[in-house]
Design a protein around this motif. Structure first.
Motif, PDB file in Angstrom:
ATOM      1  N   VAL A  47       0.840  -1.199   0.000  1.00  0.00           N
ATOM      2  CA  VAL A  47       0.000   0.000   0.000  1.00  0.00           C
ATOM      3  C   VAL A  47       0.874   1.248   0.000  1.00  0.00           C
ATOM      4  O   VAL A  47       1.818   1.384   0.781  1.00  0.00           O
ATOM      5  N   ALA A  48       0.535   2.182  -0.883  1.00  0.00           N
ATOM      6  CA  ALA A  48       1.303   3.420  -1.015  1.00  0.00           C
ATOM      7  C   ALA A  48       1.042   4.346   0.177  1.00  0.00           C
ATOM      8  O   ALA A  48       0.011   4.227   0.857  1.00  0.00           O
ATOM      9  N   PRO A  49       1.960   5.277   0.443  1.00  0.00           N
ATOM     10  CA  PRO A  49       1.736   6.252   1.518  1.00  0.00           C
ATOM     11  C   PRO A  49       0.483   7.070   1.237  1.00  0.00           C
ATOM     12  O   PRO A  49       0.116   7.278   0.078  1.00  0.00           O
ATOM     13  N   PRO A  50      -0.202   7.528   2.284  1.00  0.00           N
ATOM     14  CA  PRO A  50      -1.434   8.286   2.079  1.00  0.00           C
ATOM     15  C   PRO A  50      -1.169   9.634   1.421  1.00  0.00           C
ATOM     16  O   PRO A  50      -0.116  10.239   1.639  1.00  0.00           O
ATOM     17  N   PRO A  51      -2.113  10.112   0.617  1.00  0.00           N
ATOM     18  CA  PRO A  51      -1.966  11.431   0.004  1.00  0.00           C
ATOM     19  C   PRO A  51      -2.316  12.521   1.013  1.00  0.00           C
ATOM     20  O   PRO A  51      -2.776  12.242   2.125  1.00  0.00           O
ATOM     21  N   GLU A  52      -2.110  13.741   0.604  1.00  0.00           N
ATOM     22  CA  GLU A  52      -2.479  14.860   1.456  1.00  0.00           C
ATOM     23  C   GLU A  52      -4.000  15.000   1.472  1.00  0.00           C
ATOM     24  O   GLU A  52      -4.643  15.028   0.426  1.00  0.00           O
ATOM     25  N   LEU A  53      -4.564  15.070   2.656  1.00  0.00           N
ATOM     26  CA  LEU A  53      -6.012  15.175   2.812  1.00  0.00           C
ATOM     27  C   LEU A  53      -6.429  16.640   2.891  1.00  0.00           C
ATOM     28  O   LEU A  53      -5.645  17.500   3.301  1.00  0.00           O
TER      29      LEU A  53
ATOM     30  N   LEU B 101     -19.780   5.301   1.815  1.00  0.00           N
ATOM     31  CA  LEU B 101     -18.906   4.461   2.623  1.00  0.00           C
ATOM     32  C   LEU B 101     -18.058   3.616   1.672  1.00  0.00           C
ATOM     33  O   LEU B 101     -18.573   2.728   0.998  1.00  0.00           O
ATOM     34  N   GLY B 102     -16.752   3.936   1.591  1.00  0.00           N
ATOM     35  CA  GLY B 102     -15.906   3.323   0.579  1.00  0.00           C
ATOM     36  C   GLY B 102     -15.126   2.113   1.051  1.00  0.00           C
ATOM     37  O   GLY B 102     -14.611   2.079   2.172  1.00  0.00           O
ATOM     38  N   PHE B 103     -15.032   1.111   0.168  1.00  0.00           N
ATOM     39  CA  PHE B 103     -14.227  -0.091   0.401  1.00  0.00           C
ATOM     40  C   PHE B 103     -13.304  -0.259  -0.805  1.00  0.00           C
ATOM     41  O   PHE B 103     -13.756  -0.561  -1.909  1.00  0.00           O
ATOM     42  N   GLY B 104     -11.998  -0.045  -0.592  1.00  0.00           N
ATOM     43  CA  GLY B 104     -11.052  -0.007  -1.695  1.00  0.00           C
ATOM     44  C   GLY B 104     -10.567  -1.369  -2.136  1.00  0.00           C
ATOM     45  O   GLY B 104     -10.972  -2.419  -1.625  1.00  0.00           O
ATOM     46  N   GLY B 105      -9.653  -1.336  -3.108  1.00  0.00           N
ATOM     47  CA  GLY B 105      -9.044  -2.555  -3.602  1.00  0.00           C
ATOM     48  C   GLY B 105      -8.047  -3.113  -2.600  1.00  0.00           C
ATOM     49  O   GLY B 105      -7.768  -2.497  -1.561  1.00  0.00           O
ATOM     50  N   ASN B 106      -7.464  -4.267  -2.921  1.00  0.00           N
ATOM     51  CA  ASN B 106      -6.637  -4.952  -1.929  1.00  0.00           C
ATOM     52  C   ASN B 106      -5.272  -4.294  -1.710  1.00  0.00           C
ATOM     53  O   ASN B 106      -4.560  -4.657  -0.778  1.00  0.00           O
TER      54      ASN B 106
ATOM     55  N   ALA C 293      -6.767   3.739   2.322  1.00  0.00           N
ATOM     56  CA  ALA C 293      -8.104   4.292   2.556  1.00  0.00           C
ATOM     57  C   ALA C 293      -8.154   5.783   2.273  1.00  0.00           C
ATOM     58  O   ALA C 293      -9.167   6.301   1.781  1.00  0.00           O
ATOM     59  N   ALA C 294      -7.063   6.495   2.564  1.00  0.00           N
ATOM     60  CA  ALA C 294      -7.033   7.942   2.309  1.00  0.00           C
ATOM     61  C   ALA C 294      -7.081   8.223   0.814  1.00  0.00           C
ATOM     62  O   ALA C 294      -7.691   9.212   0.381  1.00  0.00           O
TER      63      ALA C 294
ATOM     64  N   ASP D 168     -20.051  17.158  -2.784  1.00  0.00           N
ATOM     65  CA  ASP D 168     -21.225  17.563  -2.008  1.00  0.00           C
ATOM     66  C   ASP D 168     -21.775  16.422  -1.152  1.00  0.00           C
ATOM     67  O   ASP D 168     -22.893  16.508  -0.636  1.00  0.00           O
ATOM     68  N   ARG D 169     -20.977  15.357  -0.981  1.00  0.00           N
ATOM     69  CA  ARG D 169     -21.399  14.223  -0.155  1.00  0.00           C
ATOM     70  C   ARG D 169     -20.371  13.949   0.934  1.00  0.00           C
ATOM     71  O   ARG D 169     -19.177  14.229   0.767  1.00  0.00           O
ATOM     72  N   ASP D 170     -20.832  13.384   2.038  1.00  0.00           N
ATOM     73  CA  ASP D 170     -19.904  12.901   3.055  1.00  0.00           C
ATOM     74  C   ASP D 170     -19.205  11.652   2.538  1.00  0.00           C
ATOM     75  O   ASP D 170     -19.852  10.768   1.951  1.00  0.00           O
ATOM     76  N   VAL D 171     -17.915  11.573   2.754  1.00  0.00           N
ATOM     77  CA  VAL D 171     -17.126  10.407   2.347  1.00  0.00           C
ATOM     78  C   VAL D 171     -16.460   9.814   3.587  1.00  0.00           C
ATOM     79  O   VAL D 171     -15.816  10.528   4.362  1.00  0.00           O
ATOM     80  N   VAL D 172     -16.624   8.514   3.764  1.00  0.00           N
ATOM     81  CA  VAL D 172     -15.998   7.802   4.885  1.00  0.00           C
ATOM     82  C   VAL D 172     -15.311   6.557   4.346  1.00  0.00           C
ATOM     83  O   VAL D 172     -15.928   5.767   3.620  1.00  0.00           O
ATOM     84  N   THR D 173     -14.037   6.399   4.675  1.00  0.00           N
ATOM     85  CA  THR D 173     -13.294   5.189   4.292  1.00  0.00           C
ATOM     86  C   THR D 173     -12.438   4.738   5.472  1.00  0.00           C
ATOM     87  O   THR D 173     -12.090   5.538   6.339  1.00  0.00           O
ATOM     88  N   PHE D 174     -12.108   3.458   5.481  1.00  0.00           N
ATOM     89  CA  PHE D 174     -11.277   2.901   6.554  1.00  0.00           C
ATOM     90  C   PHE D 174     -10.189   2.017   5.958  1.00  0.00           C
ATOM     91  O   PHE D 174     -10.381   1.380   4.919  1.00  0.00           O
ATOM     92  N   HIS D 175      -9.050   1.977   6.638  1.00  0.00           N
ATOM     93  CA  HIS D 175      -8.011   1.012   6.307  1.00  0.00           C
ATOM     94  C   HIS D 175      -8.496  -0.359   6.770  1.00  0.00           C
ATOM     95  O   HIS D 175      -8.951  -0.521   7.915  1.00  0.00           O
ATOM     96  N   TYR D 176      -8.400  -1.342   5.884  1.00  0.00           N
ATOM     97  CA  TYR D 176      -8.810  -2.690   6.250  1.00  0.00           C
ATOM     98  C   TYR D 176      -7.999  -3.200   7.447  1.00  0.00           C
ATOM     99  O   TYR D 176      -6.888  -2.731   7.722  1.00  0.00           O
ATOM    100  N   ARG D 177      -8.557  -4.163   8.142  1.00  0.00           N
ATOM    101  CA  ARG D 177      -7.832  -4.774   9.260  1.00  0.00           C
ATOM    102  C   ARG D 177      -6.480  -5.318   8.770  1.00  0.00           C
ATOM    103  O   ARG D 177      -6.417  -6.024   7.754  1.00  0.00           O
ATOM    104  N   GLY D 178      -5.434  -4.934   9.492  1.00  0.00           N
ATOM    105  CA  GLY D 178      -4.094  -5.348   9.105  1.00  0.00           C
ATOM    106  C   GLY D 178      -3.407  -4.405   8.147  1.00  0.00           C
ATOM    107  O   GLY D 178      -2.221  -4.563   7.862  1.00  0.00           O
ATOM    108  N   TYR D 179      -4.149  -3.417   7.632  1.00  0.00           N
ATOM    109  CA  TYR D 179      -3.567  -2.395   6.770  1.00  0.00           C
ATOM    110  C   TYR D 179      -3.264  -1.181   7.648  1.00  0.00           C
ATOM    111  O   TYR D 179      -4.171  -0.499   8.120  1.00  0.00           O
ATOM    112  N   ARG D 180      -1.993  -0.936   7.895  1.00  0.00           N
ATOM    113  CA  ARG D 180      -1.608   0.094   8.853  1.00  0.00           C
ATOM    114  C   ARG D 180      -2.154   1.456   8.458  1.00  0.00           C
ATOM    115  O   ARG D 180      -2.195   1.779   7.280  1.00  0.00           O
TER     116      ARG D 180
END
Length: 294
Positions: free
Chosen positions: A35-41, A77-82, A86-87, A99-111
């Motif tokens: 997994v690549a480093p997170p982008p700037e939020l 509510l987003g679920f990304g590829g393997n 998440a960012a 114009d929508r709320d966006v929520v994503t999470f790092h999968y379990r085991g994905y730091r």
């Protein structure tokens, strides 16, 4: 006797390959190390921390809509590829739907999330994340968005929680069938420890489904998407983007247009259901009033 020796060597080599495949399957399916480093939020982004029933912590991000937005609250509510961060998915969804709320999470085991990844873990965690969104944000509607392996998670969530709809990019029918596509020479049924029966999950769900696929997908072949497509009872949008593959799909204007239309179709489907429910209630009320001579 030389051919017997060669056969024995081939059997040993084949067994070693199968053993390695069995041992490496979790790292292949869930390459958290890639997994690549997170982008700037954006400055408005809020860090999230949800504890699962198993004591693990899932970390994520919430990007709220633009302050000028008005109307009912719809959470994506987003679920990304393997191999997604998440960012990264949050930024992509926010760019598509500011114009929508966006929520994503790092999968379990994905730091920085804790624990170890597995298909069972992803499927078990999804309802927990949904419940947290409902408690935290109190949205009018939640639309699950799944990319690649995340489509299996979103499809399963549709069978366990009331979603306004699911947008599935590169969906597949089940993980075992997908594994057979890539390893037709291996006894996948005996080796595979991770199960994600997406088509079975969506087959009994009435949730509106939108599908976006790549014409030249080599990771999730079109026949696996077609097998999922036939299982979706309430398919409200279906678009195959021509001349692109699994990974370059996201860089095309056609993909962005399809995502926008997919959400529109899903929200329209929900409006039609609500309207029909209201009409049915009105008719029932009118009949009751008539029976009372009103």
């Amino acid at each position: 006797m030389w051919f017997i020796k060669i056969a024995l060597v081939l059997v040993v080599v084949f067994g070693a390959v199968l053993l390695l495949l069995s041992f490496m399957q979790t790292r292949m399916l869930f390459p958290a190390y890639l997994v690549a480093p997170p982008p700037e939020l954006p400055p408005s982004a809020v860090a999230l921390d949800v504890e699962t029933g198993a004591g693990e912590h899932l970390y994520g991000v919430h990007i709220p809509p633009a302050p000028s937005h008005s109307g009912e609250r719809v959470v994506l509510l987003g679920f990304g590829g393997n191999a997604w961060n998440a960012a990264c998915m949050a930024v992509l969804l926010h760019r598509l739907f500011p114009d929508r709320d966006v929520v994503t999470f790092h999968y379990r085991g994905y730091r920085p999330s804790t624990g170890r990844p597995s298909a069972a873990a992803l499927l078990a965690d999804a309802p927990i994340l949904y419940d947290d969104v409902i408690d935290r944000l109190g949205p009018a509607q939640v639309v699950a968005v799944g990319y690649s392996i995340g489509t299996g998670v979103a499809a399963e969530l549709a069978s366990r929680r009331p979603l306004a709809g699911v947008i599935l990019v590169s969906p597949f029918d089940n993980l075992e069938a997908l594994a057979r596509e890539h390893f037709p020479w291996a006894p996948v049924g005996l080796l595979l420890r991770h199960q994600m029966p997406a088509a079975d999950a969506i087959r009994g769900a009435t949730t509106p489904v939108a599908i976006i696929a790549a014409e030249n997908d080599r990771i999730i072949p079109p026949r696996r998407t077609e097998a999922f497509r036939t299982a979706a009872a309430n398919l409200v949008f279906d678009r195959t983007i021509p001349n692109v593959g699994h990974n370059d799909l996201y860089q095309t204007p056609a993909f962005e247009a399809a995502m926008t239309e997919a959400l529109t179709r899903i929200l329209e489907a929900g409006t039609q259901v609500t309207a029909s429910q209201v009409a049915g209630t009105d008719a029932t009320d009118a009949a009751a009033l008539s029976s009372r001579g009103c």
